[in-house]
Write an enzyme that holds these catalytic residues in place. Sequence first.
Site, short mmCIF file in Angstrom:
data_model
loop_
_atom_site.label_atom_id
_atom_site.label_comp_id
_atom_site.label_asym_id
_atom_site.label_seq_id
_atom_site.Cartn_x
_atom_site.Cartn_y
_atom_site.Cartn_z
N VAL A 80 0.87 -1.17 -0.06
CA VAL A 80 0.27 0.05 0.19
C VAL A 80 0.96 1.26 -0.01
O VAL A 80 0.80 2.14 -0.79
CB VAL A 80 -1.01 -0.08 1.32
CG1 VAL A 80 -1.82 1.34 1.26
CG2 VAL A 80 -1.94 -1.23 1.10
N ARG A 119 -10.34 -7.16 9.47
CA ARG A 119 -9.73 -5.91 9.75
C ARG A 119 -9.46 -5.73 11.30
O ARG A 119 -8.39 -5.43 11.55
CB ARG A 119 -10.29 -4.57 8.86
CG ARG A 119 -10.42 -4.78 7.63
CD ARG A 119 -11.14 -3.41 6.88
NE ARG A 119 -11.21 -3.59 5.62
CZ ARG A 119 -12.61 -3.70 5.09
NH1 ARG A 119 -13.52 -4.17 5.90
NH2 ARG A 119 -12.52 -3.91 3.62
N ASN A 142 -5.25 -0.39 8.76
CA ASN A 142 -6.49 -1.03 9.25
C ASN A 142 -6.33 -1.67 10.63
O ASN A 142 -5.12 -2.08 11.07
CB ASN A 142 -7.01 -2.18 8.46
CG ASN A 142 -7.76 -1.53 7.37
OD1 ASN A 142 -8.67 -0.70 7.38
ND2 ASN A 142 -7.79 -2.19 6.15
N ARG A 158 -16.26 2.69 -4.73
CA ARG A 158 -16.63 1.30 -5.25
C ARG A 158 -17.98 1.47 -5.50
O ARG A 158 -18.60 0.92 -6.67
CB ARG A 158 -16.21 0.29 -4.26
CG ARG A 158 -14.74 0.03 -4.43
CD ARG A 158 -14.32 -0.89 -2.98
NE ARG A 158 -12.84 -1.44 -3.20
CZ ARG A 158 -12.30 -1.85 -2.16
NH1 ARG A 158 -13.03 -2.09 -1.11
NH2 ARG A 158 -11.12 -2.36 -2.20
N HIS A 210 -15.40 1.59 8.56
CA HIS A 210 -14.72 1.05 7.47
C HIS A 210 -14.65 -0.63 7.78
O HIS A 210 -13.53 -1.08 8.20
CB HIS A 210 -13.42 1.52 7.19
CG HIS A 210 -12.76 0.83 5.93
ND1 HIS A 210 -13.21 0.71 4.82
CD2 HIS A 210 -11.54 0.29 5.93
CE1 HIS A 210 -12.38 -0.23 4.09
NE2 HIS A 210 -11.42 -0.51 4.59
#
Length: 308
Positions: A11, A87, A119, A150, A174
């Site tokens: 990432v 997560r 996360n 998305r 999230h």
Amino acid sequence: MKITIVGTGRVGAAIAFAATINPMASELLLLNRTRDTAEGEAIDLSHATATQNSSMRIRAGDVADSQGSDVIIFTASVPYGDPNRKRSELAGDNLAILKHWIPPLAEASPDAIIIMVSNPVDAMTYAALQLSGFPPHRVLGTGTLLDSVRYRAMLSTELEIHADDIRAYILGEHGDTQFAAHSLSMTGGERFYPSDMSRRLFEKTVNVGYEVSRLKGHTSYGIALGTMMILDSIVYDLRHTMPVSVLIEDAFGVSDVCLSLPSIIGRKGVTRVLRPPLSEEEQAAFQRSAEAVRSCIRGMGRITEDQR
């Protein structure tokens, strides 16, 4: 503008590459637990930036080199291992990583804005806020931004309307308790209310991150460009509205926890957190998200010695 990225895994490296393609800083500093990895990325990206007509300096370094950073992007994390791992299961291990990095980074750059990507991002954003001592407007997480992007992309295909013209938000955690704010969804001023189609696409949105991880072992490109959306709005003071994880105070019966609500992002960080008129069902969903994140935070243990 000086940007520091902490963590040069998949990432962090993807964000660094995106920042090289769209250079908006004079300096990009890469930090990593293993210095050699950061050095390798910095050299590779320096070669890439030669194709971009850019004078941005890219280098690896230590915390001391981060002094005077304007933005700190935090991606460091323990590996997921099992791609089906939730997560929230990363919380305890990632808190230990934050405790190692955040206090000295905050001391080196006391005026920086922290963008939390690691996360579980809501719990980690809350922890970064506590560990840094920064005011809430200068600590935010990527939250449900990518989930909302998305969702809009899927709606765009179904409705045959450009995604940029669709206003639809995924809010709350999230994670598994996130929810689609159907009562706010509209395009061209016309609302489109919950339907079998929108519910189906929302369920697909909730699961797609796990699906990508199952197929390729990780996610990186989507979250990298989502982070760049936040960074772009900060650097150029664009004041875009985005669903990002911020400290919630007295919103729909929720306080003292980080969750995603539409927020205005500018050069000073979060300039305003909006409180849209959610339906009763959506407010209840927001409260469920708050309890899920609080449970995650409690499970991590004490963040600071003077934690409330």
